[in-house]
Design an enzyme around this catalytic site. Structure first.
Site, PDB file in Angstrom:
ATOM      1  N   CYS B 110       0.886  -1.163   0.000  1.00 50.05           N
ATOM      2  CA  CYS B 110       0.000   0.000   0.000  1.00 50.05           C
ATOM      3  C   CYS B 110       0.921   1.209   0.000  1.00 50.05           C
ATOM      4  CB  CYS B 110      -0.906   0.033   1.225  1.00 50.05           C
ATOM      5  SG  CYS B 110      -1.850   1.574   1.313  1.00 50.05           S
ATOM      6  N   CYS B 113      -0.700   4.216   2.420  1.00 49.39           N
ATOM      7  CA  CYS B 113      -0.556   4.101   3.876  1.00 49.39           C
ATOM      8  C   CYS B 113      -0.253   2.655   4.232  1.00 49.39           C
ATOM      9  CB  CYS B 113      -1.784   4.638   4.600  1.00 49.39           C
ATOM     10  SG  CYS B 113      -3.367   4.069   3.983  1.00 49.39           S
ATOM     11  N   SER B 114      -1.271   1.869   4.566  1.00 53.51           N
ATOM     12  CA  SER B 114      -1.005   0.504   5.002  1.00 53.51           C
ATOM     13  C   SER B 114      -2.242  -0.354   4.835  1.00 53.51           C
ATOM     14  CB  SER B 114      -0.569   0.497   6.463  1.00 53.51           C
ATOM     15  OG  SER B 114      -1.524   1.225   7.216  1.00 53.51           O
ATOM     16  N   CYS B 115      -3.010  -0.119   3.783  1.00 60.49           N
ATOM     17  CA  CYS B 115      -4.216  -0.904   3.550  1.00 60.49           C
ATOM     18  C   CYS B 115      -3.836  -2.374   3.409  1.00 60.49           C
ATOM     19  CB  CYS B 115      -4.932  -0.410   2.295  1.00 60.49           C
ATOM     20  SG  CYS B 115      -5.468   1.312   2.440  1.00 60.49           S
TER      21      CYS B 115
END
Lengths: 106, 205
Positions: B110, B113-115
């Site tokens: 991602c 961000c950090s999906c």
């Protein structure tokens, strides 16, 4: 599985910050794509000055994003947050070790 | 016991780090406004700390390895297929399964961000959230794979999938050799978290 499981959250405040965003989303305070957008911007800002390692710095960005989205959506006021933080700090410093730490109801 | 404190640190409760106090302030204010329920926060933490993790995804992969019809359905509509198995909810609304083959290896990132597909893999590991991984895997996926100890054949292409708040990916790793007689439970034990992100391969028996 040969590796010992790693803790999912390295520090209690990581878990609490994580849960706050998830819960606020589920309560309808903001949509997840809105969150991802704000968080992505904060991560990019933080990444300008140092390379983020995905640990403490990741959750620091998470908290910045939480404060930003909550103030923007008028869920929380910056002054109120600063005041409560100071109250909590005083409470910790003035509570005897071993006693539960509380602040006065506002 | 050594005791060389010069102040009164031992007399009061341990002061949490600054960010912890900021979280407490947010939690206090939002609770007072009736916007959040502290019990719900505890439930969320409990769920992700102890209940939801990569074993869920491993079950899905093992089933895909064992049942070609299931795999077709999974590749066609991972969201509903995983929901049927009980893996749904937060951050699992739009799942896409991508299959590793001899021709193509898939790897997930991602960049925003950090999906991450929480219902299948739990909370992402620290490295998935690091700038180093998020920036590098797009530029030089083979070098990143090498850091994970994965050396792909030259003829195998690498495709990088960038997650979004709307779409999360699950990599179906290649089924290892020598697993013909294994049942789903035994197969699931071979499926690592990293192999479902695409940064690793499934273990061999």
């Amino acid at each position: 599985m040969t590796q010992a499981p790693q803790p999912v959250f390295e520090a209690p405040w990581h878990a609490q910050a994580f849960a706050l965003a998830v819960h606020l989303n589920e309560k309808g305070a903001f949509a997840w794509p809105d969150w991802a957008e704000v968080f992505g911007v904060v991560l990019a800002e933080h990444g300008l000055t140092k390379e983020l390692d995905g640990g403490d710095d990741y959750f620091l960005a998470w908290i910045d994003a939480l404060e930003r989205i909550c103030t923007r959506k008028n869920l929380a006021e910056a002054e109120a947050l600063a005041g409560l933080k100071a109250q909590w700090e005083r409470a910790y410093l003035n509570t005897p070790h071993g006693d539960p730490v509380r602040i006065d109801a506002g | 016991m050594p005791h060389d404190h010069h102040d009164h640190d031992d007399d009061h409760a341990l002061l949490p780090p600054d960010p912890a106090l900021r979280v407490k302030a947010l939690e206090t204010l939002l609770t007072r406004k009736g916007l959040i329920d502290p019990a719900a926060l505890d439930e969320i933490i409990e769920t992700y700390a102890h209940k939801v993790g990569p074993r869920n995804g491993a079950q899905v992969v093992a089933k895909a390895w064992s049942d070609p019809a299931f795999k077709e359905r999974l590749l066609d509509d991972a969201t509903s297929v995983c929901a049927d198995l009980g893996f749904y909810g937060r951050q699992g609304e739009h799942l896409v399964a991508v299959e590793n083959t001899a021709e193509q290896h898939n790897i997930v990132v991602c960049t925003l961000c950090s999906c991450y597909p929480w219902p299948l893999l739990g909370i992402p590991p620290g490295w998935y959230k690091s700038d180093a991984y998020r920036a590098r895997v797009v530029r030089e996926p083979r070098a990143v794979l090498a850091d994970f100890g994965v050396q792909l054949p030259d003829g195998q292409a690498v495709r990088v999938w960038d997650s979004t708040a709307e779409i999360r990916y699950l990599v179906i790793p290649q089924r290892p050799e020598g697993t013909d007689g294994l049942d789903e439970a035994a197969l699931a034990d071979l499926v690592t978290r990293d192999s479902m992100i695409g940064c690793g391969l499934a273990n061999t028996p």
